[in-house]
Design an enzyme around this catalytic site. Structure first.
Site, PDB file in Angstrom:
ATOM      1  N   LYS A 265       0.845  -1.204   0.000  1.00  0.00           N
ATOM      2  CA  LYS A 265       0.000   0.000   0.000  1.00  0.00           C
ATOM      3  C   LYS A 265       0.881   1.255   0.000  1.00  0.00           C
ATOM      4  O   LYS A 265       1.663   1.465   0.917  1.00  0.00           O
ATOM      5  CB  LYS A 265      -0.916  -0.006   1.224  1.00  0.00           C
ATOM      6  N   ASP A 270      -2.772  10.127   3.883  1.00  0.00           N
ATOM      7  CA  ASP A 270      -4.185   9.735   3.987  1.00  0.00           C
ATOM      8  C   ASP A 270      -4.947  10.751   4.847  1.00  0.00           C
ATOM      9  O   ASP A 270      -4.864  10.705   6.077  1.00  0.00           O
ATOM     10  CB  ASP A 270      -4.263   8.327   4.613  1.00  0.00           C
ATOM     11  N   LYS A 277     -10.447  12.455   8.360  1.00  0.00           N
ATOM     12  CA  LYS A 277      -9.959  12.025   9.669  1.00  0.00           C
ATOM     13  C   LYS A 277      -9.974  13.213  10.632  1.00  0.00           C
ATOM     14  O   LYS A 277      -9.692  14.330  10.216  1.00  0.00           O
ATOM     15  CB  LYS A 277      -8.511  11.526   9.550  1.00  0.00           C
ATOM     16  N   ASP A 288       1.463   6.191   5.703  1.00  0.00           N
ATOM     17  CA  ASP A 288       0.495   5.250   5.125  1.00  0.00           C
ATOM     18  C   ASP A 288       1.030   4.558   3.862  1.00  0.00           C
ATOM     19  O   ASP A 288       0.291   3.839   3.191  1.00  0.00           O
ATOM     20  CB  ASP A 288      -0.822   5.990   4.835  1.00  0.00           C
ATOM     21  N   ASP A 347     -12.308   6.734   3.682  1.00  0.00           N
ATOM     22  CA  ASP A 347     -11.106   6.493   4.484  1.00  0.00           C
ATOM     23  C   ASP A 347     -10.677   5.021   4.428  1.00  0.00           C
ATOM     24  O   ASP A 347      -9.605   4.673   4.887  1.00  0.00           O
ATOM     25  CB  ASP A 347     -11.359   6.932   5.936  1.00  0.00           C
ATOM     26  N   GLU A 349      -9.531   3.528   1.971  1.00  0.00           N
ATOM     27  CA  GLU A 349      -8.990   3.679   0.615  1.00  0.00           C
ATOM     28  C   GLU A 349      -7.924   2.642   0.290  1.00  0.00           C
ATOM     29  O   GLU A 349      -7.730   2.298  -0.873  1.00  0.00           O
ATOM     30  CB  GLU A 349      -8.419   5.094   0.437  1.00  0.00           C
ATOM     31  N   ARG A 351      -7.708  -0.598   0.829  1.00  0.00           N
ATOM     32  CA  ARG A 351      -8.225  -1.822   0.214  1.00  0.00           C
ATOM     33  C   ARG A 351      -8.632  -1.585  -1.239  1.00  0.00           C
ATOM     34  O   ARG A 351      -8.593  -2.505  -2.061  1.00  0.00           O
ATOM     35  CB  ARG A 351      -9.381  -2.384   1.043  1.00  0.00           C
TER      36      ARG A 351
END
Ligand code: BES
Ligand code: ZN
Ligand code: ZN
Length: 497
Positions: A265, A270, A277, A288, A347, A349, A351
């Protein structure tokens, strides 16, 4: 930096001589015994007082007054012989280098053969020593105008051993590769989002590919549009920074078969998107992309060690931002696989981008897939910050990964994916999949979602949201990025069958 030499005598003058001690038995045998005699029994005296101890994790520094051949003696407590493991030895060496670093010692000699017991032979000890040196002394240089004095670095480390010097040198090299590759990943993760965009990550990967002669491919936004990578594109939609899909190929076998795909990833920042968030959770979201960094670190190690394996690295890279163009909750997107996804939470994101990356890995011939991702806060709730969460569709593959992780000391614990979990990720009324079916077991929801794209290909998902960073300094590295899974992925690839 490392020089391998036969065992010394007490006559040799040493800046700092490092000796390992085991509990039970005679504390001062061998070389340490010779020093004790020469020092008129002072060492045994200190032992009796408890100032020198063989307890695991203890470091004692002795500055002998009488002429002894060594200006300083470092004693490393190793605990009971029968309890020594490769991972524990690496930790002990980590403590040793912490002490040497604090004392700013740049020259030391170590009696390697005093650190062996049971399965842990001189070769393993050499690997652990070199790896621990790089891990324990790592520092992120940062961006202050008046940088602190130069980073700590040892000038010379003499390794005394009766074992074959060429073997020891080879193992010191392997350990150094493991340590340095982990540090490369740490630096990527510690770099702020404005200074490490998806394009920067792609440039970094291209440089790595050139250095090691990997085949590589960087898919641009237009390529993604042409191929239909709707999930990766959706996450990128709110950003001014173009997305990149980074693909590296290392071919260590004659034919492109038995391909191990490492998928990481690469969310360079993020914000959460429209499911924004809160400010405290947004902080540190530069990390991230730690999954991407782990994969790139492993590729560096693989490039150095050149195992007889085929490895494919796939990294979807983008940030997750908001703007008038950004994707929204309720949007339905079509992934590269053709599966449609109802976006219930922008959020979730990771996956989404991994879905397209996993499908692409399969299209490139992956025979098994390991994905690594800072995927969910849920895994931290479930397992804390010292255990990586794992999910799989293949027991045998998972076992191999678990063995590698036992070697590297990077703890992995498995979470289940049941039929009920799969039903939940398929619970959208209007699309094939739902990217956020609720907070219950949500680390598992993340894994189960990615599993929908792995399908029948043997696959393990590693959720490193808790382990990718450390709040406190440890024996094998400072607070901040840990570079977790670089070493486990490398060890896994080296041993894969
Ligand atoms: N990047 C985060 C996960 C994360 C949390 C990483 C803490 C590192 C530290 C991920 O994209 C995320 O936001 N996950 C959500 C998923 C939820 C919306 C289903 C989460 O865990 O809350
Ligand atoms: Zn997120
Ligand atoms: Zn994320």
């Amino acid at each position: 930096m490392f020089t391998v030499k036969p065992l010394p005598s007490v006559e040799t003058t040493e800046e700092a001589l490092v000796i390992g001690l085991f509990e039970g038995g005679k504390p001062f045998a061998g070389l340490a015994g010779e020093y004790d005699t020469r020092l008129g029994g002072q060492l045994s005296g200190l032992w009796k007082e408890g100032d020198i101890s063989a307890k695991r994790g203890r470091i004692a520094v002795v500055h002998p007054f009488l002429p002894s051949g060594a200006k300083r003696l470092y004693f490393v407590g190793l605990g009971k012989k029968e309890e020594l493991t490769f991972a524990r030895l690496r930790e002990a060496f980590g403590k040793l280098f912490g002490a040497l670093k604090q004392a700013k010692r740049t020259e030391a000699s170590i009696v390697l053969d005093a650190f062996t017991a049971g399965d842990v032979d001189e070769n393993e000890a050499a690997h652990a020593l070199a790896e621990a040196y790089y891990l324990a002394t790592y520092e992120f240089s940062g961006y202050k105008q008046n940088k602190r004095e130069r980073d700590y670095e040892m000038k010379s480390l003499t390794v005394y051993t009766a074992a074959d010097a060429a073997d020891i040198e080879a193992n010191l090299f392997v350990g150094s590769v493991y340590g340095k590759a982990t540090n490369s990943a740490r630096t990527l993760v510690n770099t702020p989002g404005n200074l490490l965009t998806a394009s920067d990550l792609a440039d970094y990967a291209a440089t790595l590919a050139n250095r090691f002669d990997f085949d590589y491919e960087i898919l641009e936004k237009e390529d993604m549009e042409r191929l239909g990578m709707g999930a990766l594109l959706a996450v990128n939609q709110g950003s001014k920074q173009p997305p990149k899909l980074i693909v590296l190929k290392y071919q260590g076998k004659e034919k492109w078969e038995g391909v191990i795909a490492l998928v990481g990833k690469g969310v360079t920042f993020d914000t959460g998107g429209y499911c924004l968030k809160p400010r405290d959770s947004m902080l540190d979201m530069k990390t991230d992309m730690a999954g991407a960094a782990a994969v790139l670190g492993a590729m560096e190690a693989i490039g150095e060690l050149r195992p007889e394996q085929n490895v494919l690295a796939v990294i979807p890279a983008t940030d997750n931002m908001i703007s008038g163009e950004a994707f929204k909750p309720d949007d339905v997107i079509t992934s590269l696989s053709g599966k449609t996804i109802e976006v219930r939470n922008t959020d979730a994101e990771g996956r989404l981008i991994l879905a397209d990356a996993v499908t692409y890995a399969k299209q490139c011939g992956a025979n098994c897939i390991i994905d690594v991702a800072t995927l969910t806060g849920g895994v931290i709730v479930a397992l804390g910050t010292d255990k990586t969460g794992a999910m799989t569709n293949n027991e045998a593959l998972f076992e191999q990964l678990l063995e590698a992780s036992a070697e590297t000391g990077e703890f992995i614990w498995r979470l289940p994916i049941t039929e009920h979990d799969r039903e939940r990720v398929r619970s959208s009324k209007i699309a094939d999949l739902n990217n956020s079916p609720g907070r219950e077991g949500h680390a598992i929801m993340g894994g189960a979602f990615i599993g929908e794209f792995a399908e029948d290909t043997p696959w393990v998902h590693l959720d490193i949201a808790g382990t990718a960073t450390a709040k406190k300094d440890g024996d094998l590295g400072p607070a901040g990025a840990t570079g977790v899974m670089v070493r486990t992925l490398t060890a896994f690839v080296e041993r894969f069958e």
